[in-house]
Enzyme design. Structure first.
Site, PDB file in Angstrom:
ATOM      1  N   HIS A 217      22.895   0.823 -12.088  1.00  0.00           N
ATOM      2  CA  HIS A 217      22.603   2.264 -12.168  1.00  0.00           C
ATOM      3  C   HIS A 217      23.261   3.045 -11.030  1.00  0.00           C
ATOM      4  O   HIS A 217      23.395   4.265 -11.120  1.00  0.00           O
ATOM      5  CB  HIS A 217      21.080   2.533 -12.263  1.00  0.00           C
ATOM      6  CG  HIS A 217      20.336   2.528 -10.979  1.00  0.00           C
ATOM      7  ND1 HIS A 217      19.520   1.488 -10.578  1.00  0.00           N
ATOM      8  CD2 HIS A 217      20.251   3.455 -10.001  1.00  0.00           C
ATOM      9  CE1 HIS A 217      18.977   1.771  -9.407  1.00  0.00           C
ATOM     10  NE2 HIS A 217      19.404   2.967  -9.038  1.00  0.00           N
ATOM     11  N   ASP A 272      20.018  -4.181 -14.956  1.00  0.00           N
ATOM     12  CA  ASP A 272      20.503  -3.332 -13.864  1.00  0.00           C
ATOM     13  C   ASP A 272      21.190  -4.199 -12.811  1.00  0.00           C
ATOM     14  O   ASP A 272      20.620  -4.496 -11.757  1.00  0.00           O
ATOM     15  CB  ASP A 272      19.300  -2.583 -13.261  1.00  0.00           C
ATOM     16  CG  ASP A 272      19.735  -1.416 -12.403  1.00  0.00           C
ATOM     17  OD1 ASP A 272      20.943  -1.111 -12.401  1.00  0.00           O
ATOM     18  OD2 ASP A 272      18.858  -0.818 -11.748  1.00  0.00           O
ATOM     19  N   GLY A 371      17.722   5.109  -2.684  1.00  0.00           N
ATOM     20  CA  GLY A 371      18.700   4.716  -1.666  1.00  0.00           C
ATOM     21  C   GLY A 371      18.615   3.234  -1.335  1.00  0.00           C
ATOM     22  O   GLY A 371      19.562   2.655  -0.839  1.00  0.00           O
ATOM     23  N   SER A 373      18.118   1.240  -3.695  1.00  0.00           N
ATOM     24  CA  SER A 373      18.610   0.686  -4.959  1.00  0.00           C
ATOM     25  C   SER A 373      19.808  -0.212  -4.755  1.00  0.00           C
ATOM     26  O   SER A 373      20.685   0.098  -3.946  1.00  0.00           O
ATOM     27  CB  SER A 373      19.043   1.828  -5.874  1.00  0.00           C
ATOM     28  OG  SER A 373      17.926   2.328  -6.513  1.00  0.00           O
TER      29      SER A 373
HETATM   30  C1  4AZ Z   1      15.351   4.963  -6.879  1.00  0.00           C
HETATM   31  O1  4AZ Z   1      15.208   6.110  -7.227  1.00  0.00           O
HETATM   32  C2  4AZ Z   1      14.157   4.092  -6.711  1.00  0.00           C
HETATM   33  N1  4AZ Z   1       9.692   2.249  -5.598  1.00  0.00           N
HETATM   34  C3  4AZ Z   1      14.313   2.790  -6.297  1.00  0.00           C
HETATM   35  C4  4AZ Z   1      13.186   1.997  -6.132  1.00  0.00           C
HETATM   36  C5  4AZ Z   1      11.931   2.500  -6.409  1.00  0.00           C
HETATM   37  C6  4AZ Z   1      11.787   3.798  -6.819  1.00  0.00           C
HETATM   38  C7  4AZ Z   1      12.900   4.598  -6.975  1.00  0.00           C
HETATM   39  C8  4AZ Z   1      10.757   1.613  -6.222  1.00  0.00           C
HETATM   40  O2  4AZ Z   1      16.468   4.517  -6.657  1.00  0.00           O
END
Ligand code: 4AZ
Length: 434
Positions: A217, A272, A371, A373
């Site tokens: 993503h 993902d 972030g 992610s």
């Molecule tokens: C994001 O928006 C995101 N709490 C990544 C992880 C989590 C929530 C949002 C997990 O990239």
């Protein structure tokens, strides 16, 4: 990472604008200017300096971790990758002859006087090198009246060190900890150039010297078939997001492979996962050090039980409504949650598929956030850290009963393997870019 305490931001010392530096402990020499590294062809981020009173004299000022006239020697490197042709460390066996020794220049095919000596790693030293594609680094040793190529035994092949951190140093703050990069040496920071500035995009994990595993993503744009590789940069060994770290390594991206079945259609992020191939401007992959190491991939059938304690790390937001990313690398502990609880208690079986694994803090105080992610969730198994999950999604950050959801890496081992191998074969048929 949800962290409820303000961070002290350590400002990196700015090197530009200084008009004098200590070159050796004993003399303070005035420098006229520092110029682009191009002028003295300094490598690895070295700066070209000219002396105030001897403007013809130029030298490279090397960042920590590098030495040599052109900063070509990597003082941190502790092992070699592949056949070691890119090894630029300082290992030498007893008996290794200097590459600039007159008898080596006279009798050897490889020595300091070759036109491409610098590219081959040969210089005024006797460190092990592999300038001719042998199976491992070697050096010349003396044998009666001649010299011969001798494989080095002091330097070991990298790759047996996956999932092993060199040092563990934390100072605890609420919800998570500031982490030294040595404790998460596989963490990667992916940046994207937007209108001329590099902006932090996502985390990732180094799974091989040439490959970072991250979330699909991060690169997802429904309007584009393929992301534009040239706008991305990857950093390894970085403790502080917005400052140059003396141990960091910087890479361009020459391949992005997102999982073809990635979808956010279900409300979560299914499949993902993405592979990013990295290389420096001179075509090299990551060099292992105490700050940069690979994480292990788990075995296919590794299923860790609920409540196993795992670790997440990233440079992400500290609260879901924060505007700025954390300045420093953060890490926190989360517990694995059973698939059943994640589907039935916390989310539903449409959003949560078996390609995912959920984890949360029992007090819902620590979590991954925007972030983070693409970054790692690692769990210890047989004494090594395994990449069990990739930060993927969740409902908010550290919300009660809303755990973080991670890509279940064990589901993608074949995909990872076959895609890495496909690119190696493919890229071998292209010339190395400059
Ligand atoms: C994001 O928006 C995101 N709490 C990544 C992880 C989590 C929530 C949002 C997990 O990239």
């Amino acid at each position: 990472m949800k962290l409820l305490i303000l961070l002290t931001i350590t400002l990196g010392t700015l090197v530009t604008g200084l008009d004098s530096v200590y070159i050796r402990p004993y003399y303070k020499i005035s420098l006229k200017h520092r110029s682009q590294h191009r002028e003295c062809h300094c490598l690895n981020g070295g700066t070209c300096v000219t002396y105030q009173f001897f403007s013809q004299m130029k030298r490279c000022l090397c960042p920590e971790g590098y030495s040599g006239l052109r900063c070509e020697i990597d003082t941190d490197s502790i092992c070699y990758s592949g056949n070691g042709e890119n090894y630029r460390g300082m290992a030498a066996d007893p008996g290794c002859l200097y590459w600039d020794l007159p008898s080596v220049i006279r009798r050897g095919d490889y020595h300091v006087d070759l036109k491409n000596a610098l590219q081959l790693g040969l210089g005024k030293h006797n460190y092990c090198r592999n300038p001719n594609g042998r199976s491992r680094p070697w050096c010349y040793t003396k044998r009666e009246y001649s010299i011969r190529e001798t494989p080095c035994s002091t330097i070991k092949k990298c790759g047996h060190t996956c999932g092993q951190r060199s040092f563990s140093k934390y100072f605890k703050i609420v919800g998570g900890s500031q982490a030294e990069v040595e404790t998460q040496p596989w963490i990667a920071g992916i940046f994207q150039n937007i209108q001329g500035t590099d902006q932090f995009l996502c985390g990732g994990s180094l799974i091989d010297p040439c490959w970072v595993l991250t979330a699909a993503h991060c690169f997802y744009d429904p309007t584009k078939k393929q992301p534009n590789k040239s706008v991305y940069k990857v950093f390894l060994g970085k403790s502080i997001l917005n400052a140059t770290d003396k141990h960091e390594q910087e890479f361009m991206v020459d391949e992005i492979i997102s999982h073809p079945d990635f979808t956010d259609y279900t409300g979560g992020n299914d499949n993902d996962i993405a592979l990013v191939r990295i290389r420096t401007a001179s075509g090299q992959c990551a060099v292992e050090s105490n700050y940069v190491r690979t994480v292990c991939l788990p075995e296919k059938n590794l299923i860790l039980y609920e409540n196993t304690r795992c670790e997440i790390a990233g440079y992400g937001k500290q609260k879901s409504y924060d505007i700025y990313y954390a300045q420093r690398l953060m890490s926190a502990t989360v517990n694995l949650i059973s698939q059943k609880d994640c589907k039935d208690k916390y989310y539903d079986s449409i959003r949560v598929t078996d390609n995912m694994v959920c984890a949360g803090d029992p007090a819902w105080e620590a979590d991954a956030c925007k972030g983070d992610s693409g970054g790692p969730m690692v769990c210890e198994h047989n004494g090594r850290m395994m990449l069990y999950g990739i930060v993927s999604w969740g409902d908010g950050c550290a919300k009660e009963n809303k755990p973080g959801v991670y890509t279940r890496v064990t589901r993608y081992l074949n995909w990872i393997d076959s895609n890495m191998n496909a690119v190696v074969t493919k890229s071998r048929s292209f010339p190395e870019p400059k």
